[in-house]
Motif scaffolding. Structure first.
Motif, PDB file in Angstrom:
ATOM      1  N   PRO A 189     -25.717 -63.686  12.934  1.00  0.00           N
ATOM      2  CA  PRO A 189     -25.113 -63.571  14.280  1.00  0.00           C
ATOM      3  C   PRO A 189     -26.111 -63.049  15.311  1.00  0.00           C
ATOM      4  CG  PRO A 189     -24.359 -61.793  12.865  1.00  0.00           C
ATOM      5  CD  PRO A 189     -25.151 -62.721  11.986  1.00  0.00           C
ATOM      6  N   PRO A 190     -25.837 -63.240  16.613  1.00  0.00           N
ATOM      7  CA  PRO A 190     -26.761 -62.773  17.659  1.00  0.00           C
ATOM      8  C   PRO A 190     -26.923 -61.257  17.687  1.00  0.00           C
ATOM      9  CG  PRO A 190     -25.228 -64.417  18.515  1.00  0.00           C
ATOM     10  CD  PRO A 190     -24.747 -64.060  17.152  1.00  0.00           C
ATOM     11  N   SER A 191     -25.910 -60.511  17.242  1.00  0.00           N
ATOM     12  CA  SER A 191     -26.031 -59.053  17.247  1.00  0.00           C
ATOM     13  C   SER A 191     -27.136 -58.589  16.308  1.00  0.00           C
ATOM     14  CB  SER A 191     -24.694 -58.413  16.833  1.00  0.00           C
ATOM     15  OG  SER A 191     -24.326 -58.840  15.525  1.00  0.00           O
ATOM     16  N   ALA A 192     -27.388 -59.347  15.263  1.00  0.00           N
ATOM     17  CA  ALA A 192     -28.470 -58.980  14.350  1.00  0.00           C
ATOM     18  C   ALA A 192     -29.817 -59.091  15.038  1.00  0.00           C
ATOM     19  CB  ALA A 192     -28.421 -59.876  13.112  1.00  0.00           C
ATOM     20  N   LEU A 193     -29.981 -60.130  15.875  1.00  0.00           N
ATOM     21  CA  LEU A 193     -31.237 -60.272  16.615  1.00  0.00           C
ATOM     22  C   LEU A 193     -31.419 -59.135  17.599  1.00  0.00           C
ATOM     23  CD1 LEU A 193     -33.756 -61.875  17.408  1.00  0.00           C
ATOM     24  CD2 LEU A 193     -32.315 -63.229  18.951  1.00  0.00           C
ATOM     25  N   ASP A 194     -30.330 -58.717  18.250  1.00  0.00           N
ATOM     26  CA  ASP A 194     -30.412 -57.609  19.205  1.00  0.00           C
ATOM     27  C   ASP A 194     -30.802 -56.318  18.499  1.00  0.00           C
ATOM     28  OD1 ASP A 194     -29.969 -56.389  21.832  1.00  0.00           O
ATOM     29  OD2 ASP A 194     -28.248 -55.446  20.852  1.00  0.00           O
ATOM     30  N   GLN A 203     -24.775 -57.782   1.197  1.00  0.00           N
ATOM     31  CA  GLN A 203     -25.565 -56.754   1.864  1.00  0.00           C
ATOM     32  C   GLN A 203     -26.893 -57.377   2.292  1.00  0.00           C
ATOM     33  OE1 GLN A 203     -24.467 -53.587   2.338  1.00  0.00           O
ATOM     34  NE2 GLN A 203     -26.316 -52.870   3.390  1.00  0.00           N
ATOM     35  N   VAL A 204     -27.226 -57.223   3.576  1.00  0.00           N
ATOM     36  CA  VAL A 204     -28.449 -57.796   4.135  1.00  0.00           C
ATOM     37  C   VAL A 204     -29.359 -56.651   4.576  1.00  0.00           C
ATOM     38  CG1 VAL A 204     -29.425 -59.341   5.862  1.00  0.00           C
ATOM     39  CG2 VAL A 204     -27.166 -59.826   4.902  1.00  0.00           C
ATOM     40  N   GLU A 205     -30.580 -56.598   4.026  1.00  0.00           N
ATOM     41  CA  GLU A 205     -31.537 -55.551   4.355  1.00  0.00           C
ATOM     42  C   GLU A 205     -32.881 -56.189   4.692  1.00  0.00           C
ATOM     43  OE1 GLU A 205     -31.806 -52.758   1.184  1.00  0.00           O
ATOM     44  OE2 GLU A 205     -29.624 -52.697   0.844  1.00  0.00           O
ATOM     45  N   SER A 206     -33.561 -55.655   5.661  1.00  0.00           N
ATOM     46  CA  SER A 206     -34.903 -56.130   6.014  1.00  0.00           C
ATOM     47  C   SER A 206     -35.914 -55.556   5.030  1.00  0.00           C
ATOM     48  CB  SER A 206     -35.263 -55.712   7.442  1.00  0.00           C
ATOM     49  OG  SER A 206     -35.245 -54.297   7.553  1.00  0.00           O
ATOM     50  N   ARG A 262     -34.783 -54.086  18.502  1.00  0.00           N
ATOM     51  CA  ARG A 262     -34.949 -52.673  18.839  1.00  0.00           C
ATOM     52  C   ARG A 262     -35.714 -51.920  17.744  1.00  0.00           C
ATOM     53  NH1 ARG A 262     -28.793 -51.272  21.022  1.00  0.00           N
ATOM     54  NH2 ARG A 262     -28.763 -52.850  22.689  1.00  0.00           N
ATOM     55  N   LEU A 263     -35.798 -52.499  16.570  1.00  0.00           N
ATOM     56  CA  LEU A 263     -36.505 -51.855  15.470  1.00  0.00           C
ATOM     57  C   LEU A 263     -37.953 -52.332  15.430  1.00  0.00           C
ATOM     58  CD1 LEU A 263     -33.782 -52.190  12.697  1.00  0.00           C
ATOM     59  CD2 LEU A 263     -34.265 -50.180  14.114  1.00  0.00           C
ATOM     60  N   ASN A 264     -38.802 -51.466  14.991  1.00  0.00           N
ATOM     61  CA  ASN A 264     -40.217 -51.802  14.878  1.00  0.00           C
ATOM     62  C   ASN A 264     -40.463 -52.444  13.507  1.00  0.00           C
ATOM     63  OD1 ASN A 264     -42.940 -52.021  15.358  1.00  0.00           O
ATOM     64  ND2 ASN A 264     -43.381 -49.869  14.851  1.00  0.00           N
ATOM     65  N   ILE A 265     -39.987 -53.681  13.333  1.00  0.00           N
ATOM     66  CA  ILE A 265     -40.107 -54.373  12.052  1.00  0.00           C
ATOM     67  C   ILE A 265     -41.291 -55.333  12.107  1.00  0.00           C
ATOM     68  CG2 ILE A 265     -37.646 -54.195  11.577  1.00  0.00           C
ATOM     69  CD1 ILE A 265     -37.412 -57.149  12.379  1.00  0.00           C
ATOM     70  N   THR A 266     -41.752 -55.705  10.950  1.00  0.00           N
ATOM     71  CA  THR A 266     -42.886 -56.635  10.854  1.00  0.00           C
ATOM     72  C   THR A 266     -42.372 -58.064  10.816  1.00  0.00           C
ATOM     73  OG1 THR A 266     -42.860 -56.450   8.438  1.00  0.00           O
ATOM     74  CG2 THR A 266     -44.307 -54.941   9.659  1.00  0.00           C
ATOM     75  N   GLN A 322     -35.289 -45.473  10.431  1.00  0.00           N
ATOM     76  CA  GLN A 322     -34.970 -46.070  11.715  1.00  0.00           C
ATOM     77  C   GLN A 322     -35.458 -47.522  11.786  1.00  0.00           C
ATOM     78  OE1 GLN A 322     -36.714 -43.492  14.621  1.00  0.00           O
ATOM     79  NE2 GLN A 322     -35.079 -41.953  14.503  1.00  0.00           N
ATOM     80  N   ASN A 323     -36.546 -47.843  11.117  1.00  0.00           N
ATOM     81  CA  ASN A 323     -37.104 -49.186  11.179  1.00  0.00           C
ATOM     82  C   ASN A 323     -36.480 -50.131  10.163  1.00  0.00           C
ATOM     83  OD1 ASN A 323     -38.764 -48.264  13.173  1.00  0.00           O
ATOM     84  ND2 ASN A 323     -40.508 -47.884  11.797  1.00  0.00           N
ATOM     85  N   ARG A 324     -35.445 -49.694   9.503  1.00  0.00           N
ATOM     86  CA  ARG A 324     -34.826 -50.512   8.463  1.00  0.00           C
ATOM     87  C   ARG A 324     -33.520 -51.093   8.960  1.00  0.00           C
ATOM     88  NH1 ARG A 324     -32.830 -48.270   2.546  1.00  0.00           N
ATOM     89  NH2 ARG A 324     -32.035 -50.272   1.754  1.00  0.00           N
ATOM     90  N   PHE A 325     -33.377 -52.411   8.766  1.00  0.00           N
ATOM     91  CA  PHE A 325     -32.139 -53.101   9.129  1.00  0.00           C
ATOM     92  C   PHE A 325     -31.293 -53.256   7.871  1.00  0.00           C
ATOM     93  CE2 PHE A 325     -29.704 -57.046   9.297  1.00  0.00           C
ATOM     94  CZ  PHE A 325     -29.016 -56.917  10.475  1.00  0.00           C
ATOM     95  N   SER A 326     -30.041 -52.808   7.917  1.00  0.00           N
ATOM     96  CA  SER A 326     -29.152 -52.903   6.766  1.00  0.00           C
ATOM     97  C   SER A 326     -27.719 -53.000   7.264  1.00  0.00           C
ATOM     98  CB  SER A 326     -29.314 -51.682   5.857  1.00  0.00           C
ATOM     99  OG  SER A 326     -28.419 -51.769   4.757  1.00  0.00           O
ATOM    100  N   THR A 327     -27.027 -54.061   6.846  1.00  0.00           N
ATOM    101  CA  THR A 327     -25.632 -54.264   7.237  1.00  0.00           C
ATOM    102  C   THR A 327     -24.969 -55.218   6.256  1.00  0.00           C
ATOM    103  OG1 THR A 327     -24.173 -54.884   9.059  1.00  0.00           O
ATOM    104  CG2 THR A 327     -26.161 -56.197   8.740  1.00  0.00           C
ATOM    105  N   GLN A 328     -23.658 -55.359   6.372  1.00  0.00           N
ATOM    106  CA  GLN A 328     -22.883 -56.249   5.518  1.00  0.00           C
ATOM    107  C   GLN A 328     -22.262 -57.352   6.349  1.00  0.00           C
ATOM    108  OE1 GLN A 328     -19.944 -54.106   3.231  1.00  0.00           O
ATOM    109  NE2 GLN A 328     -21.308 -53.847   1.477  1.00  0.00           N
ATOM    110  N   TYR A 329     -22.217 -58.560   5.741  1.00  0.00           N
ATOM    111  CA  TYR A 329     -21.616 -59.709   6.406  1.00  0.00           C
ATOM    112  C   TYR A 329     -20.699 -60.441   5.428  1.00  0.00           C
ATOM    113  CZ  TYR A 329     -25.134 -59.239  10.100  1.00  0.00           C
ATOM    114  OH  TYR A 329     -25.914 -58.761  11.126  1.00  0.00           O
TER     115      TYR A 329
END
Length: 300
Positions: free
Chosen positions: A39-44, A101-104, A48-52, A6-13
């Motif tokens: 994009p701003p959606s990535a910040l939104d 692929q963009v991952e936190s 919401r994720l508990n990232i460092t 859940q705390n991991r951000f992963s998407t494609q651009y």
């Protein structure tokens, strides 16, 4: 789902270079660093994720199996698009509009890094460490194997990241990192010339070669000036110097290493001085002649 997922951000651009970013402002500063625009959606979604923090990301091109790491500069890109520096797209072998692929991720803080300039021109910089330190302020992380680009004096210098510690990908935000340089690509060591050249021996030296050397004072060798300003007849014409007039030193054949000997010229003493020395050696007390105030033959 697990908490770690859940705390991991992963998407494609779809990725584009910064030059494709629309807007009145010049965003050439993005090319000078290692951060991207999302994009701003990535910040939104990230909020919401508990990232460092700071936010660090892993970029992967699945088609070429190439990956790198970066930070984020702004969230002003169009939806579904991210903007990358040109050097980063070259490392990922991405073209305009390619999928990335963009991952936190969380990276360890850097303690050591080693760079190899891709051109010998980098050696022309007076203080390369200071220039690199100033350029790395625009970077968030380093990845071993990447070729980063820094701008200095309106010239682009490329450097390959040869090694990073303690991991192959490290964060360089607020860190104390030791920097080292490898020899530039295509650099050749200059040929070393011997410091001491062999001097000719007594037999090889030609006395006539010293005739062209002006080794001492020569009378009337200067030039004069005429009152009428003419230059005729004022050039000096000194007599040529004969090779026999040049006196060479006498070598000390008893020379020993670590010992200094002062040799003074011994000239024959004049005859007058020799006579004086003999008279001193033959000195006899009260052997002089007296003088009388009265002249002989004069009566008082």
């Amino acid at each position: 789902m697990s908490r770690g997922f859940q705390n991991r951000f992963s998407t494609q651009y779809r990725c584009y270079s910064v030059s494709m970013l629309a807007g009145p402002n010049d965003r050439s500063d993005v090319e000078k660093g290692g951060k991207i625009i999302m994009p701003p959606s990535a910040l939104d979604q990230l909020s919401r994720l508990n990232i460092t923090y700071p936010m660090l990301f892993k970029l992967t091109n699945k088609n070429s199996d190439r990956m790198t790491h970066c930070g984020v500069l702004e969230f002003v890109a169009d939806e579904g698009i991210c903007y990358l520096p040109h050097w980063m797209m070259q490392n990922l072998l991405l073209e305009e509009g390619g999928l990335v692929q963009v991952e936190s991720v969380n990276l360890m803080v850097a303690t050591y890094s080693k760079f190899q300039p891709q051109s010998p021109d980098f050696l022309d910089i007076t203080n390369p460490k200071a220039v690199l330190e100033n350029a790395l302020r625009n970077f968030a992380c380093l990845t071993t194997g990447d070729v980063i680009a820094i701008n200095y004096n309106e010239k682009i210098y490329e450097l390959r990241v040869m090694e990073t510690k303690p991991d192959k990908a490290v964060s360089i935000i607020e860190c104390d990192m030791n920097v080292d340089f490898d020899a530039p690509l295509g650099y050749k060591e200059p040929e070393r010339r011997p410091q001491y050249q062999e001097e000719p021996t007594e037999e090889e030296a030609d006395p006539s070669s010293y005739a062209d050397m002006d080794t001492g004072f020569r009378a009337f060798t200067g030039s004069g000036n005429r009152l009428d300003g003419k230059l005729k007849g004022i050039e000096p014409s000194p007599a040529p110097l004969d090779a026999s007039d040049i006196k060479r030193g006498i070598p000390n054949y008893d020379f020993k290493v670590g010992r200094i000997t002062f040799i003074r010229n011994s000239r024959p003493l004049p005859k007058k001085i020799l006579d004086d020395d003999d008279s001193v050696n033959r000195f006899i007390a009260f052997s002089g002649e007296g003088q009388s105030l009265r002249k002989k033959g004069r009566k008082p």
